[in-house]
Design a protein around this motif. Structure first.
Motif, mmCIF file in Angstrom:
data_model
loop_
_atom_site.group_PDB
_atom_site.id
_atom_site.type_symbol
_atom_site.label_atom_id
_atom_site.label_comp_id
_atom_site.label_asym_id
_atom_site.label_seq_id
_atom_site.Cartn_x
_atom_site.Cartn_y
_atom_site.Cartn_z
ATOM 1 N N GLY A 130 -24.422 -9.908 9.872
ATOM 2 C CA GLY A 130 -24.826 -8.556 9.518
ATOM 3 C C GLY A 130 -26.271 -8.266 9.840
ATOM 4 N N MET A 131 -26.835 -7.341 9.068
ATOM 5 C CA MET A 131 -28.189 -6.863 9.313
ATOM 6 C C MET A 131 -29.216 -7.780 8.646
ATOM 7 S SD MET A 131 -27.452 -2.809 8.766
ATOM 8 C CE MET A 131 -29.031 -2.281 9.426
ATOM 9 N N TRP A 132 -30.377 -7.887 9.312
ATOM 10 C CA TRP A 132 -31.489 -8.715 8.841
ATOM 11 C C TRP A 132 -32.770 -7.902 8.873
ATOM 12 C CZ3 TRP A 132 -30.769 -13.813 7.435
ATOM 13 C CH2 TRP A 132 -29.549 -14.380 7.786
ATOM 14 N N HIS A 133 -33.687 -8.249 7.970
ATOM 15 C CA HIS A 133 -35.041 -7.698 8.021
ATOM 16 C C HIS A 133 -35.977 -8.733 7.406
ATOM 17 C CE1 HIS A 133 -38.522 -5.163 6.938
ATOM 18 N NE2 HIS A 133 -38.239 -4.627 8.119
ATOM 19 N N ALA A 134 -37.045 -9.048 8.102
ATOM 20 C CA ALA A 134 -38.038 -10.028 7.640
ATOM 21 C C ALA A 134 -37.381 -11.368 7.308
ATOM 22 C CB ALA A 134 -38.809 -9.482 6.449
ATOM 23 N N ASP A 135 -36.451 -11.799 8.170
ATOM 24 C CA ASP A 135 -35.740 -13.079 8.015
ATOM 25 C C ASP A 135 -34.902 -13.170 6.741
ATOM 26 O OD1 ASP A 135 -36.611 -14.048 10.441
ATOM 27 O OD2 ASP A 135 -38.383 -15.004 9.581
ATOM 28 N N ARG A 136 -34.479 -12.032 6.218
ATOM 29 C CA ARG A 136 -33.609 -11.999 5.040
ATOM 30 C C ARG A 136 -32.408 -11.118 5.317
ATOM 31 N NH1 ARG A 136 -37.840 -11.204 0.069
ATOM 32 N NH2 ARG A 136 -38.810 -13.242 0.257
ATOM 33 N N ARG A 137 -31.292 -11.424 4.643
ATOM 34 C CA ARG A 137 -30.126 -10.546 4.726
ATOM 35 C C ARG A 137 -30.534 -9.220 4.101
ATOM 36 N NH1 ARG A 137 -26.581 -15.192 1.966
ATOM 37 N NH2 ARG A 137 -28.041 -14.580 0.379
ATOM 38 N N HIS A 138 -30.394 -8.146 4.865
ATOM 39 C CA HIS A 138 -30.847 -6.849 4.366
ATOM 40 C C HIS A 138 -30.103 -5.744 5.107
ATOM 41 C CE1 HIS A 138 -33.952 -4.595 2.117
ATOM 42 N NE2 HIS A 138 -33.762 -3.686 3.064
ATOM 43 N N GLY A 139 -29.306 -4.992 4.367
ATOM 44 C CA GLY A 139 -28.479 -3.952 4.971
ATOM 45 C C GLY A 139 -27.014 -4.313 4.799
ATOM 46 N N VAL A 140 -26.180 -3.804 5.667
ATOM 47 C CA VAL A 140 -24.739 -4.045 5.590
ATOM 48 C C VAL A 140 -24.407 -5.373 6.251
ATOM 49 C CG1 VAL A 140 -22.473 -3.162 6.255
ATOM 50 C CG2 VAL A 140 -24.287 -1.572 5.616
ATOM 51 N N GLY A 141 -23.569 -6.163 5.581
ATOM 52 C CA GLY A 141 -23.194 -7.448 6.161
ATOM 53 C C GLY A 141 -21.952 -8.028 5.512
ATOM 54 N N THR A 142 -21.521 -9.157 6.055
ATOM 55 C CA THR A 142 -20.364 -9.885 5.565
ATOM 56 C C THR A 142 -20.767 -11.331 5.343
ATOM 57 O OG1 THR A 142 -18.914 -8.444 6.849
ATOM 58 C CG2 THR A 142 -17.967 -10.510 6.052
ATOM 59 N N PHE A 143 -20.442 -11.860 4.161
ATOM 60 C CA PHE A 143 -20.731 -13.257 3.840
ATOM 61 C C PHE A 143 -19.406 -13.986 3.662
ATOM 62 C CE2 PHE A 143 -21.864 -16.939 1.399
ATOM 63 C CZ PHE A 143 -23.062 -17.334 1.981
ATOM 64 N N TYR A 144 -19.205 -15.026 4.461
ATOM 65 C CA TYR A 144 -17.980 -15.838 4.421
ATOM 66 C C TYR A 144 -18.282 -17.124 3.669
ATOM 67 C CZ TYR A 144 -16.727 -12.734 8.287
ATOM 68 O OH TYR A 144 -16.491 -11.643 9.080
ATOM 69 N N HIS A 145 -17.693 -17.282 2.486
ATOM 70 C CA HIS A 145 -17.879 -18.496 1.696
ATOM 71 C C HIS A 145 -16.982 -19.610 2.234
ATOM 72 C CE1 HIS A 145 -20.125 -16.461 -1.552
ATOM 73 N NE2 HIS A 145 -19.380 -15.426 -1.233
ATOM 74 N N THR A 146 -17.366 -20.837 2.014
ATOM 75 C CA THR A 146 -16.561 -21.963 2.477
ATOM 76 C C THR A 146 -15.229 -22.048 1.733
ATOM 77 O OG1 THR A 146 -17.730 -23.442 0.961
ATOM 78 C CG2 THR A 146 -18.546 -23.318 3.218
ATOM 79 N N SER A 147 -15.130 -21.409 0.562
ATOM 80 C CA SER A 147 -13.887 -21.406 -0.218
ATOM 81 C C SER A 147 -12.822 -20.506 0.406
ATOM 82 C CB SER A 147 -14.174 -20.913 -1.633
ATOM 83 O OG SER A 147 -14.588 -19.556 -1.587
ATOM 84 N N GLY A 148 -13.253 -19.670 1.375
ATOM 85 C CA GLY A 148 -12.348 -18.695 1.965
ATOM 86 C C GLY A 148 -12.581 -17.290 1.441
ATOM 87 N N ASP A 149 -13.374 -17.160 0.365
ATOM 88 C CA ASP A 149 -13.725 -15.841 -0.166
ATOM 89 C C ASP A 149 -14.677 -15.136 0.803
ATOM 90 O OD1 ASP A 149 -12.276 -16.692 -2.338
ATOM 91 O OD2 ASP A 149 -13.995 -16.868 -3.681
ATOM 92 N N ILE A 150 -14.603 -13.806 0.843
ATOM 93 C CA ILE A 150 -15.438 -13.014 1.747
ATOM 94 C C ILE A 150 -16.038 -11.856 0.962
ATOM 95 C CG2 ILE A 150 -15.463 -11.581 3.827
ATOM 96 C CD1 ILE A 150 -12.895 -13.094 4.693
ATOM 97 N N PHE A 151 -17.345 -11.644 1.114
ATOM 98 C CA PHE A 151 -18.004 -10.476 0.527
ATOM 99 C C PHE A 151 -18.428 -9.556 1.654
ATOM 100 C CE2 PHE A 151 -21.836 -8.119 -0.586
ATOM 101 C CZ PHE A 151 -21.381 -7.416 -1.695
ATOM 102 N N VAL A 152 -18.033 -8.286 1.565
ATOM 103 C CA VAL A 152 -18.428 -7.262 2.537
ATOM 104 C C VAL A 152 -19.165 -6.182 1.759
ATOM 105 C CG1 VAL A 152 -17.635 -5.572 4.217
ATOM 106 C CG2 VAL A 152 -16.383 -7.715 3.933
ATOM 107 N N GLY A 153 -20.423 -5.939 2.121
ATOM 108 C CA GLY A 153 -21.178 -4.925 1.394
ATOM 109 C C GLY A 153 -22.628 -4.904 1.808
#
Length: 71
Positions: free
Chosen positions: A22-45
Protein backbone atom coordinates in the motif's frame (compact mmCIF):
# COMPACT_ATOMS: atom_id res chain seq x y z
CA UNK A 1 19.14 21.18 0.09
CA UNK A 2 16.84 18.58 1.60
CA UNK A 3 14.20 17.06 -0.64
CA UNK A 4 10.68 16.72 0.79
CA UNK A 5 9.46 13.24 1.66
CA UNK A 6 7.09 12.14 -1.07
CA UNK A 7 4.30 9.61 -0.50
CA UNK A 8 4.94 6.33 -2.30
CA UNK A 9 3.25 3.01 -3.02
CA UNK A 10 5.00 -0.30 -2.48
CA UNK A 11 5.18 -3.71 -0.86
CA UNK A 12 7.24 -4.87 2.11
CA UNK A 13 7.63 -8.45 3.28
CA UNK A 14 8.56 -8.64 6.97
CA UNK A 15 10.92 -11.21 8.51
CA UNK A 16 7.98 -13.16 9.95
CA UNK A 17 6.43 -13.50 6.47
CA UNK A 18 3.65 -10.93 6.89
CA UNK A 19 3.24 -8.47 4.01
CA UNK A 20 2.14 -4.84 3.72
CA UNK A 21 1.07 -3.62 0.29
CA UNK A 22 0.00 0.00 0.00
CA UNK A 23 0.86 3.63 0.54
CA UNK A 24 3.94 4.84 2.44
CA UNK A 25 5.11 8.17 3.81
CA UNK A 26 8.36 8.83 5.69
CA UNK A 27 9.14 5.07 5.71
CA UNK A 28 5.87 4.27 7.51
CA UNK A 29 2.62 2.67 6.40
CA UNK A 30 0.44 5.70 5.75
CA UNK A 31 -2.71 5.88 3.65
CA UNK A 32 -4.70 3.04 2.12
CA UNK A 33 -3.14 -0.40 2.27
CA UNK A 34 -3.50 -4.12 2.83
CA UNK A 35 -1.74 -6.09 5.57
CA UNK A 36 -1.47 -9.87 5.13
CA UNK A 37 -0.88 -11.68 8.43
CA UNK A 38 0.95 -15.00 8.47
CA UNK A 39 -2.19 -16.56 10.03
CA UNK A 40 -4.05 -15.91 6.77
CA UNK A 41 -5.99 -12.94 8.17
CA UNK A 42 -6.03 -9.81 5.99
CA UNK A 43 -6.65 -6.18 6.98
CA UNK A 44 -7.71 -3.74 4.24
CA UNK A 45 -8.05 -0.11 5.27
CA UNK A 46 -6.24 3.04 6.25
CA UNK A 47 -2.99 3.46 8.16
CA UNK A 48 -1.59 6.54 9.90
CA UNK A 49 2.04 6.70 11.06
CA UNK A 50 2.47 2.95 10.71
CA UNK A 51 -0.68 1.88 12.60
CA UNK A 52 -4.16 0.82 11.50
CA UNK A 53 -6.46 3.82 11.77
CA UNK A 54 -9.95 4.73 10.67
CA UNK A 55 -12.25 2.54 8.64
CA UNK A 56 -11.11 -0.91 7.58
CA UNK A 57 -12.13 -4.50 7.06
CA UNK A 58 -10.47 -7.52 8.61
CA UNK A 59 -10.91 -10.80 6.75
CA UNK A 60 -10.37 -13.52 9.32
CA UNK A 61 -9.17 -16.78 7.85
CA UNK A 62 -11.48 -18.82 10.10
CA UNK A 63 -14.43 -16.43 10.63
CA UNK A 64 -15.17 -14.33 7.55
CA UNK A 65 -15.08 -10.52 7.29
CA UNK A 66 -15.41 -7.89 10.02
CA UNK A 67 -15.86 -4.17 9.42
CA UNK A 68 -14.09 -2.08 12.03
CA UNK A 69 -13.41 1.55 12.94
CA UNK A 70 -10.08 2.20 14.64
CA UNK A 71 -8.93 5.36 16.34
Amino acid sequence: MLLPLVPAVGRLTYKDGSIYDGMWHADRRHGVGTFYHTSGDIFVGTFVDGKRHGLGTTYMHSRGAWLCMLQ
